[in-house]
Design an enzyme around this catalytic site. Structure first.
Site, PDB file in Angstrom:
ATOM      1  N   ASP A  86       9.812 -10.261  68.487  1.00 43.01           N
ATOM      2  CA  ASP A  86       9.575 -10.784  69.840  1.00 43.01           C
ATOM      3  C   ASP A  86       8.217 -10.367  70.372  1.00 43.01           C
ATOM      4  OD1 ASP A  86      10.427  -8.263  71.945  1.00 43.01           O
ATOM      5  OD2 ASP A  86      11.152  -8.174  69.890  1.00 43.01           O
ATOM      6  N   ALA A 138      13.152  -5.624  55.188  1.00 44.94           N
ATOM      7  CA  ALA A 138      12.546  -4.344  55.552  1.00 44.94           C
ATOM      8  C   ALA A 138      12.843  -3.249  54.539  1.00 44.94           C
ATOM      9  CB  ALA A 138      13.023  -3.922  56.939  1.00 44.94           C
ATOM     10  N   ASP A 155      13.271  -1.336  65.167  1.00 47.25           N
ATOM     11  CA  ASP A 155      13.672  -2.221  66.260  1.00 47.25           C
ATOM     12  C   ASP A 155      14.807  -3.148  65.833  1.00 47.25           C
ATOM     13  OD1 ASP A 155      13.483  -3.322  68.827  1.00 47.25           O
ATOM     14  OD2 ASP A 155      12.053  -4.847  68.199  1.00 47.25           O
TER      15      ASP A 155
END
Length: 285
Positions: A86, A138, A155
């Site tokens: 985001d 990730a 996050d």
């Protein structure tokens, strides 16, 4: 007719937001993404039916995962954000001139595109030349990194579904290896208030506590989070979040915030008794 978005926080508690209209609904390869317009929280985004952030309160989360470690570590240059598509976390980080590089690992391209379209102010944190976005898993990305980052911010949204691998002992071990000898890991720790969420908080703390020499937990009030009470984890190879905290140096940077202050920093680590006891139980296991 009124329309309401509803999210179950427990089998007995439901969180409702009155909705003016739905702006987007789509299914990516990883999750369902919805964006709503509301009178109280402005636009807000949900993943698989859970609120991830809103225009009204996203600044709290972003400031607390960024400024807490940045006021402790004296010279952060290279940062990894896991998730962060985001742009909110990177936008906060970009206030620091000493940061030279921000790597964002976000596997869901649709999530990034939706945020750019419907939350352009937040997503402006993706546009700086210091920011590099990797469309990758990730865990796989981290396995190849060693002694590279000053700060890692996890996050990821929750320990289920597509993000499940980002809450394992292997993941935290890979974070440890990817950090430099004085590196810091910050991650969202969830809320222990409801019984359904307590086990995840316990498991997370146990894994991190037994991986890093320094592991502390801090708190914030985020209205759209389950129970409104949210925890964050601070783990480091060297720096203690209170003993190495440098409020005077941080103030000289003239960083703009709406939630974080140096007084709040200290208070955020003063946890309620029931949370302290929960964490201590896991540290003894």
């Amino acid at each position: 007719m009124e329309f309401w978005f509803s999210e179950l926080h427990s089998p007995h508690v439901k969180f409702d937001i009155r909705v003016e209209k739905q702006l987007f609904s789509g299914e990516s390869d990883y999750q369902r993404i919805d964006v709503f317009q509301s009178p109280e929280f402005g636009k807000f985004l949900t993943l698989n039916g859970s609120v991830i952030f809103s225009e009204q309160d996203c600044f709290i989360y972003n400031e607390m995962v960024v400024h807490v470690p940045m006021s402790v570590h004296p010279d952060v240059k290279n940062v990894l954000i896991i998730g962060g598509g985001d742009g909110g976390v990177s936008k906060e980080l970009l206030q620091y001139d000493n940061i030279e590089n921000i790597d964002i690992v976000e596997q869901d391209n649709m999530f990034v595109d939706v945020c750019r379209e419907y939350f352009p102010e937040t997503a402006s944190g993706l546009e700086d030349e210091r920011v590099h976005i990797y469309n990758s898993d990730a865990l796989r990305f981290l396995r190849s990194k060693q002694d590279m980052y000053d700060l890692i911010i996890n996050d990821a949204t929750d320990p289920f579904g597509a993000s499940e691998g980002l809450f394992t002992r292997e993941f935290y071990g890979n974070c440890y290896k990817a950090l430099k000898e004085d590196g810091i890991l910050v991650y969202q720790h969830g809320s222990p208030f409801y019984d359904e969420d307590e086990d995840a908080c316990r498991s997370m703390h146990r894994k991190v506590f037994h991986t890093f020499p320094i592991s502390r937990v801090y708190q914030a009030h985020i209205p759209t989070s389950p129970s409104g009470y949210w925890l964050f984890g601070f783990a480091s190879k060297k720096y203690h979040p209170l003993k190495d905290f440098k409020p005077a140096e941080w103030k000289r940077r003239n960083i703009h915030t709406e939630y974080y202050t140096t007084n709040l920093h200290t208070g955020a680590f003063m946890l309620p008794k029931y949370v302290e006891e929960l964490l201590e139980q896991e540290e003894e296991r």
